[in-house]
Design an enzyme around this catalytic site. Structure first.
Site, PDB file in Angstrom:
ATOM      1  N   GLU A  66     -13.882  -1.643  -3.141  1.00  0.00           N
ATOM      2  CA  GLU A  66     -13.437  -1.853  -3.825  1.00  0.00           C
ATOM      3  C   GLU A  66     -13.697  -3.611  -4.340  1.00  0.00           C
ATOM      4  O   GLU A  66     -14.121  -4.020  -3.953  1.00  0.00           O
ATOM      5  CB  GLU A  66     -11.369  -1.889  -3.636  1.00  0.00           C
ATOM      6  CG  GLU A  66     -11.044  -0.767  -2.987  1.00  0.00           C
ATOM      7  CD  GLU A  66     -10.029  -1.230  -1.895  1.00  0.00           C
ATOM      8  OE1 GLU A  66      -8.566  -1.831  -2.234  1.00  0.00           O
ATOM      9  OE2 GLU A  66      -9.734   0.206  -1.046  1.00  0.00           O
ATOM     10  N   GLU A  96      -2.165  -3.704  -9.172  1.00  0.00           N
ATOM     11  CA  GLU A  96      -1.814  -2.980  -7.409  1.00  0.00           C
ATOM     12  C   GLU A  96      -0.311  -3.937  -7.187  1.00  0.00           C
ATOM     13  O   GLU A  96      -1.415  -5.412  -7.198  1.00  0.00           O
ATOM     14  CB  GLU A  96      -2.956  -2.943  -6.049  1.00  0.00           C
ATOM     15  CG  GLU A  96      -1.772  -2.046  -4.893  1.00  0.00           C
ATOM     16  CD  GLU A  96      -2.948  -1.953  -3.753  1.00  0.00           C
ATOM     17  OE1 GLU A  96      -2.256  -1.983  -2.214  1.00  0.00           O
ATOM     18  OE2 GLU A  96      -4.479  -2.077  -3.725  1.00  0.00           O
TER      19      GLU A  96
END
Length: 416
Positions: A220, A331
């Site tokens: 990520e 997120e």
């Protein structure tokens, strides 16, 4: 009362006082021992993370950036990397990257840099490492969990109930059903407001392999605001990796051994400057992660000029071969501290329909195929747990290719 009874009573009282005193002493000692052990553990961890510096630079935001010799970086604490020969450049870049960069340069505003650059740069053969402070570790739930995400933080698009199990919420675009060897995006940079110190807001891409059980592999990269991790509300460049669904492996940035950095100019976890403002200047960063077809390592590039380093392929099981899903988006953590939805913002804190200059975007999103070509994503899907809190809307055009706007304010009239 007779003398003997009185004497026995006094003896019992003295014994009770002695037992009580011993109990208090032992519990105090236990507390002191626990406190001393924690101090020792914290100091040991600081010694592990903060390597000897060739030079140190004080950033205007309070960070200290240590210029650490490339061969002494945290990656080489890994037993499998003891004799590793550092690869100083990837064998191959994805095809189509440089033509696209020329187009990007024409339309590019003032480039994004890192705040610490104001006060200096690291010399050649060193890498910039954000120094970990004692308070950083003490904010974590434990020394062991410092620098790690909580489990179940990936949006499992097929099962929204499970995806929100840990209080994490997402607004993402994704592709699956093929083999992927990388992903790219240009991400609008904002500084979202965070309600609780244990919450965060991030915008990133995910390179995923395996199932959403206990064997998930993930790489990520993006930007995040995380008071818990960094002790402030600055927008910071970050990376993350795991090979077991966030259980025992992996970490943010360089907070464990794994990622090998080769670049002397960009510090993982350092503040990005400038950030976008509502209806005025917009800034974005480009991130590319791809698998080198020759060596098999996963490389990361920041902007057009900075190849940062690589995750060695042996760190992973599924990703040692390829990724099976790519995700791009936002997120947040929704801790519902007062029994209501958090007001932590995602992206700019505005909904997608507000568009450019108001809502946050990902543009020129691409995947790397098995021939090492950058391609437009096929069959792009979207996912969000509660679209009245955070939402996502996709589109495509000539300049931005495939893009989407995403984000939202969290708690509002329709998201109580």
């Amino acid at each position: 009362m007779g003398f003997s009874q009185f004497s026995r009573g006094r003896s019992r009282l003295a014994l009770a006082v002695l037992v009580c005193f011993l109990f208090i002493s032992l519990s105090c000692e236990a507390r002191l021992t626990a406190s001393s052990k924690q101090k020792l553990d914290v100091q040991k961890h600081l010694n592990r993370l903060n390597k000897p510096a060739v030079k140190s630079i004080k950033s205007p935001d309070g960070d200290i950036i240590d210029c650490v010799h490339i061969s002494q970086q945290p990656a080489f604490d890994h037993p499998y990397l003891k004799d590793h020969k550092i690869q100083m450049r990837p064998s191959y870049h994805p095809e189509g990257l440089f033509q696209e960069n020329k187009v990007a340069e024409k339309s590019k505003e003032k480039p994004n840099t890192q705040l610490w650059h104001v006060n200096g740069r690291c010399p050649e053969d060193t890498i910039p490492v954000r120094r970990t402070k004692k308070d950083d570790i003490l904010r974590a739930s434990s020394v062991k969990r410092y620098g790690r995400k909580k489990e179940k933080t990936i949006p499992k698009s097929a099962d929204p109930d499970l995806a929100n199990e840990s209080g994490h919420q997402h607004a993402i675009a994704y592709v699956n059903g093929d083999k992927y060897f990388g992903a790219k995006a240009t991400i609008n940079v904002w500084e979202p407001k965070i309600q609780q110190p244990n919450e965060f807001s991030l915008s990133q891409l995910w390179i995923l392999g395996g199932s959403f059980g206990e064997d998930l592999n993930s790489i990520e990269a993006g930007w995040q605001v995380s008071p818990d991790l960094y002790g402030d509300n600055n927008t910071r460049l970050f990376t993350y990796w795991t090979s077991d669904a966030y259980q025992a492996t992996g970490c943010y940035n360089l907070l464990c051994s794994g990622f090998i950095q080769i670049n002397s100019e960009i510090a993982m976890g350092a503040s990005i400057s400038p950030v976008s403002s509502y209806r005025t200047s917009q800034y974005d960063i480009s991130i590319l992660v791809w698998k080198d077809p020759k060596e098999g390592h996963w490389w990361m590039q920041f902007g057009n000029d900075y190849v940062l380093g690589y995750w060695p392929s042996f760190l992973f099981s599924y990703l040692a071969d390829s990724a099976s899903m790519i995700e791009w988006g936002g997120e947040v953590v929704n801790s519902q501290s007062d029994g209501r939805h958090t007001s932590t913002q995602m992206g700019s804190g505005r909904f997608p329909e507000e568009g450019f200059g108001k809502s946050s975007y990902f543009r020129n999103i691409q995947v790397v195929d098995s021939s090492n070509n950058l391609k437009a994503p096929k069959g792009l899907g979207t996912f969000t747990e509660q679209s009245n809190c955070y939402d996502v809307q996709t589109g495509s055009n000539g300049d931005w290719g495939h893009y989407f706007y995403y984000g939202g304010p969290g708690r509002n009239g329709n998201c109580p």
